[in-house]
Design an enzyme around this catalytic site. Sequence first.
Site, PDB file in Angstrom:
ATOM      1  N   LYS A 278      61.336  87.755 -19.195  1.00  0.00           N
ATOM      2  CA  LYS A 278      62.300  88.382 -18.270  1.00  0.00           C
ATOM      3  C   LYS A 278      61.582  89.052 -17.112  1.00  0.00           C
ATOM      4  O   LYS A 278      61.962  88.898 -15.944  1.00  0.00           O
ATOM      5  CB  LYS A 278      63.158  89.384 -19.054  1.00  0.00           C
TER       6      LYS A 278
ATOM      7  N   GLU B  57      56.902  84.107 -40.682  1.00  0.00           N
ATOM      8  CA  GLU B  57      57.565  83.823 -39.412  1.00  0.00           C
ATOM      9  C   GLU B  57      57.841  82.331 -39.302  1.00  0.00           C
ATOM     10  O   GLU B  57      57.052  81.506 -39.776  1.00  0.00           O
ATOM     11  CB  GLU B  57      56.711  84.286 -38.231  1.00  0.00           C
TER      12      GLU B  57
ATOM     13  N   CYS C 233      60.479  90.027 -27.891  1.00  0.00           N
ATOM     14  CA  CYS C 233      59.894  90.624 -26.689  1.00  0.00           C
ATOM     15  C   CYS C 233      58.946  89.663 -25.987  1.00  0.00           C
ATOM     16  O   CYS C 233      59.032  89.458 -24.781  1.00  0.00           O
ATOM     17  CB  CYS C 233      59.163  91.912 -27.050  1.00  0.00           C
TER      18      CYS C 233
ATOM     19  N   GLU D 264      56.398 112.086  -5.363  1.00  0.00           N
ATOM     20  CA  GLU D 264      56.177 113.499  -5.048  1.00  0.00           C
ATOM     21  C   GLU D 264      57.488 114.285  -5.039  1.00  0.00           C
ATOM     22  O   GLU D 264      57.480 115.516  -5.155  1.00  0.00           O
ATOM     23  CB  GLU D 264      55.463 113.653  -3.706  1.00  0.00           C
TER      24      GLU D 264
ATOM     25  N   HIS E  80      50.995 112.395  -1.507  1.00  0.00           N
ATOM     26  CA  HIS E  80      51.744 112.085  -0.281  1.00  0.00           C
ATOM     27  C   HIS E  80      51.092 110.925   0.479  1.00  0.00           C
ATOM     28  O   HIS E  80      49.867 110.829   0.544  1.00  0.00           O
ATOM     29  CB  HIS E  80      51.777 113.326   0.617  1.00  0.00           C
TER      30      HIS E  80
ATOM     31  N   TYR F 157      72.070  96.559 -20.019  1.00  0.00           N
ATOM     32  CA  TYR F 157      70.853  96.338 -19.238  1.00  0.00           C
ATOM     33  C   TYR F 157      70.514  94.856 -19.130  1.00  0.00           C
ATOM     34  O   TYR F 157      70.009  94.399 -18.094  1.00  0.00           O
ATOM     35  CB  TYR F 157      69.686  97.145 -19.798  1.00  0.00           C
TER      36      TYR F 157
ATOM     37  N   ARG G 250      83.581  95.624 -18.998  1.00  0.00           N
ATOM     38  CA  ARG G 250      84.820  96.248 -19.468  1.00  0.00           C
ATOM     39  C   ARG G 250      85.039  97.621 -18.846  1.00  0.00           C
ATOM     40  O   ARG G 250      86.174  98.080 -18.743  1.00  0.00           O
ATOM     41  CB  ARG G 250      84.802  96.375 -20.993  1.00  0.00           C
TER      42      ARG G 250
ATOM     43  N   GLU H  80      70.187  93.116 -15.491  1.00  0.00           N
ATOM     44  CA  GLU H  80      68.896  92.548 -15.111  1.00  0.00           C
ATOM     45  C   GLU H  80      69.020  91.084 -14.710  1.00  0.00           C
ATOM     46  O   GLU H  80      68.478  90.648 -13.684  1.00  0.00           O
ATOM     47  CB  GLU H  80      67.906  92.693 -16.271  1.00  0.00           C
TER      48      GLU H  80
ATOM     49  N   CYS I  38      61.396  90.726 -23.196  1.00  0.00           N
ATOM     50  CA  CYS I  38      60.773  91.563 -22.171  1.00  0.00           C
ATOM     51  C   CYS I  38      59.804  90.795 -21.273  1.00  0.00           C
ATOM     52  O   CYS I  38      59.859  90.903 -20.047  1.00  0.00           O
ATOM     53  CB  CYS I  38      60.011  92.716 -22.811  1.00  0.00           C
TER      54      CYS I  38
END
Length: 523
Positions: free
Chosen positions: A116, A90, A108, A507, A502, A243, A264, A247, A113
Amino acid sequence: RPPKEQLVVDDEVEHEMMRATCIGTPVAPRPLRKWRPKLTCTARASGKANVGATGTDENDYDLITIGAGSGGVRAARMAAAKGARVAICEMPFAAKASDVDGGVGGTCVIRGCVPKKLLVFGSHFREDFDDAKGFGWELEGTPKHNWQTLMNAKRKELDRLNGVYHRLLEGSEVKLLEGRGKIAGPNSVDVDGKLYTTKNILVSTGGRAFVPSIPGSEHGIVSDDALELEELPKKICIIGGGYIGLEFACIFNSFGSEVHLFCRQEYPLRGFDEEIRPFILEQVVEKGVTYHGKAAIEKIEKLEDGRFALHTNEGEEVADKIMFATGRKPNTRNIGLETVGIKTDEKTGAVLVDEYSKTNVDNVWAIGDVTNRLNLTPVALMEGMAFAKTVFDDTPTKPDYDFVPSAVFSQPPLATVGLTEEKAIEKFGDVDVYSSTFKPMKHTLTGRTEKTFMKLIVDAASQKVVGVHMAGADVAEMMQGVGVAVKMGATKQQFDQCVGIHPTSAEEFVTMRTVTREIRAST
């Protein structure tokens, strides 16, 4: 095999690290097992699942992984847990990816992710402050936001997570080779000029933001840049209705920027259920985002005052920033694929693999976004584990792409699992659809007009629930549980038999009794 008490289950360590990522609790990895098999790896690298694992025991490693994102790290750790000698390549850590910068943790964790979602959390407080008034909270003055404070806190958290991943590799006895990894031969990897030999090579280099070739495109930013802005733009134009574009449009809008979103198509989120697309657009526009559907981008022009003019088929829009959210492309440039003749997709550049993630070169494999199959972090993790089982555990394992839940962290967010209505009709012919739109209980006091949408898609013949779609508060948290039920093949009757909690929005999933519409192939 060693006695069970000599082992520490790697999944437990990873679970603790993932919890640290999610909730910010500093967690040190547990000591891993000390046992190491007397390993030549010929057993691990042979057999039906390992026909491609060629090479000799004189190799430096049994596996070198190129790319230390989520999938690569998982695969490396799982292989090491099975006794393999593993290294992972890396590039040095940086907030923005480039040809010389990357970072352990990958997109990520560093520039996707996680940061963000931190911005999503931060931006939503603006709405929360307003909502509090409906519940009797008296706030003196208008709360002020300090963008730089948020950026500094975010950077500090990313530094912490990068350290977590370093410790995770070290604790798993995976050697980190810092630098650009390139395939130099069928059994060799070059890392910044130093050559290492290996029986197997795993490519997990992920993807990079794609910028279309239009005049002035060099003036635009991408998501990497948007997460590192030194100041909040007063006005921003975002190109792309996927997305990522949606976002970031919601993030900047909630922080107070004037946002224009260009797409578009008539509606954003191509590929999602056709009923939820116009619904989420209506909610987002009502919150303040200006949407430009069926837009054709012509050029970007830099103005003398430092702002930018975006020219489209509609006219001109001037903003402080122009952001491209026009998709991502597999990161395959300059990693040596051509050296050994690894085949890639002519259109996308993705590494082509078989159902076990093996390339056309026997001992070279690939997982994650670089293969452009289903580009989600948890999917890359799944592919990494399947690879490790296949190659190092003599257990041929295919990644399972059926009923993978996902979410879009727009405001309100949406989540989905299974088939869209359109795909369900195409597959089954006869389909029952149950849907509900309602105002959440919270907003009876806040005065907001925001609504929640929920939808179940049922195969009429088997009565199995084959698709679930929802837009509204906390949907990602709900969908993870619903995804388990759908993955197990739950029927509509079984949904109905479950007692609801509830009062919750969730539900509604177990109380929708009346069919909204019946689609029959014969009619």
